[in-house]
Scaffold this motif. Structure first.
Motif, short mmCIF file in Angstrom:
data_model
loop_
_atom_site.label_atom_id
_atom_site.label_comp_id
_atom_site.label_asym_id
_atom_site.label_seq_id
_atom_site.Cartn_x
_atom_site.Cartn_y
_atom_site.Cartn_z
N THR A 152 -17.02 -13.04 -19.25
CA THR A 152 -16.85 -11.94 -18.32
C THR A 152 -16.92 -10.64 -19.07
O THR A 152 -16.71 -10.60 -20.29
CB THR A 152 -15.50 -12.05 -17.59
OG1 THR A 152 -15.25 -10.84 -16.87
CG2 THR A 152 -14.36 -12.24 -18.58
N CYS A 187 -15.42 -1.52 -14.36
CA CYS A 187 -16.79 -1.35 -13.87
C CYS A 187 -17.19 0.11 -13.70
O CYS A 187 -18.38 0.44 -13.70
CB CYS A 187 -16.97 -2.09 -12.54
SG CYS A 187 -16.58 -3.85 -12.62
N HIS A 207 -23.30 -8.07 -19.10
CA HIS A 207 -22.02 -8.42 -18.48
C HIS A 207 -21.32 -9.58 -19.20
O HIS A 207 -20.29 -10.06 -18.72
CB HIS A 207 -22.23 -8.78 -17.00
CG HIS A 207 -22.63 -7.60 -16.17
ND1 HIS A 207 -23.85 -7.51 -15.54
CD2 HIS A 207 -21.97 -6.45 -15.88
CE1 HIS A 207 -23.93 -6.35 -14.89
NE2 HIS A 207 -22.81 -5.69 -15.08
N CYS A 239 -20.01 2.34 -15.42
CA CYS A 239 -21.44 2.20 -15.11
C CYS A 239 -21.72 2.19 -13.61
O CYS A 239 -22.79 2.63 -13.18
CB CYS A 239 -22.01 0.93 -15.72
SG CYS A 239 -22.10 0.95 -17.52
N HIS A 240 -20.80 1.66 -12.81
CA HIS A 240 -21.05 1.47 -11.38
C HIS A 240 -19.94 2.08 -10.55
O HIS A 240 -18.80 2.16 -10.99
CB HIS A 240 -21.14 -0.02 -11.05
CG HIS A 240 -22.12 -0.77 -11.88
ND1 HIS A 240 -23.48 -0.70 -11.72
CD2 HIS A 240 -21.93 -1.63 -12.93
CE1 HIS A 240 -24.09 -1.47 -12.61
NE2 HIS A 240 -23.17 -2.05 -13.36
N GLN A 251 -10.06 1.21 -14.86
CA GLN A 251 -11.10 0.38 -14.26
C GLN A 251 -12.13 -0.03 -15.32
O GLN A 251 -12.40 0.72 -16.26
CB GLN A 251 -11.80 1.12 -13.13
CG GLN A 251 -10.88 1.48 -11.97
CD GLN A 251 -11.65 2.05 -10.81
OE1 GLN A 251 -12.56 1.41 -10.28
NE2 GLN A 251 -11.30 3.26 -10.41
N ASP A 258 -16.08 -3.53 -22.28
CA ASP A 258 -14.88 -3.19 -21.52
C ASP A 258 -14.28 -1.92 -22.13
O ASP A 258 -13.60 -1.96 -23.14
CB ASP A 258 -13.87 -4.34 -21.59
CG ASP A 258 -12.60 -4.07 -20.82
OD1 ASP A 258 -12.41 -2.93 -20.34
OD2 ASP A 258 -11.77 -4.99 -20.69
#
Length: 229
Positions: free
Chosen positions: A33, A58, A200, A61-62, A56, A40
């Motif tokens: 993950t 993610c 990822h 990038c998102h 957070q 991370d």
């Protein structure tokens, strides 16, 4: 006696259920993950060098809303132009390289040193990639990307495997070179950064986790997935 037997039966079922749950959890853990990986950047993540300001994972990038772009991209735009790989020995390079494709520019938005890691969500950051992860905009000494890998190229270069050749990514994720390692429409799909790297970290069970590789380098397996050597 019947009551005892009934209790034993339910205890057995509960134990079996627990074993199945633990087995599924272990299998998920083996897959890998992004949480806890080198990508991370959260305040609770392990990446001390590039630790960000958000809890957070993610968000660097998102973003789920108001990004207005593909993949819900949340980072500053990368408009760099790159120096491309070329070979002085014509027999070693039959592909025609172009500028990195869109999927590679997402990677390069950190790794070329033009956008800070903490430039996300409209904010302008200052924490830049340094050291080995910094590729810069001169890609002339790196494996070429941004070129079509197709039947025509394989015909011109017999040292390459056909795009229909089986490729195993991580643990048991079997497909072909075209389906697992190339990006774009069939026949025109290109080699990009993500041909070799799993951003990822979903295949860390058998890949080299530190570099987020899709295939292990043991025995040069990553290279020989595409190259006949």
């Amino acid at each position: 006696m019947k009551s005892q037997l009934r209790c034993l039966k339910w205890a057995g079922l509960a134990a079996a259920s627990l074993l199945l749950t633990l087995g599924a959890t272990s299998a998920q853990a083996a897959i890998g993950t992004i949480v806890g990986s080198v990508h991370d950047f959260s305040t609770t993540g392990p990446n001390a060098t590039y630790k960000g300001t958000s809890t957070q994972v993610c968000i660097y990038c998102h973003a789920p809303h108001n990004t207005g772009s593909t993949l819900l991209w949340n980072r500053a735009t990368n408009g760099a132009t790159y120096s491309l790989y070329s070979s002085t020995v014509s027999s070693t390079m039959n592909a025609t390289t172009g500028q990195p494709g869109a999927v590679s520019k997402l990677c390069l938005s950190c790794h070329d040193g033009t956008v800070a890691i903490d430039s996300f969500g409209g904010a302008t950051g200052s924490k830049m990639v340094t050291g080995a992860p910094l590729l810069g905009t001169d890609l002339s000494n790196d494996h070429p990307i941004g070129f079509p890998y197709n039947a025509a190229l394989v015909t011109a270069d017999p040292g390459l495997r056909a795009v229909s050749t089986a490729a195993t990514i991580g643990t048991g994720n079997v497909g072909t070179i075209e389906s697992k390692m190339l990006f774009g429409a069939s026949g025109a799909a290109t080699v990009e950064c993500a041909s070799c790297h799993d951003v990822h970290n979903s295949t860390s069970g058998t890949a080299v986790q530190a570099k987020l590789l899709k295939v292990t380098t043991v025995g040069s397996a990553l290279c020989t997935t595409c190259h006949i050597k």
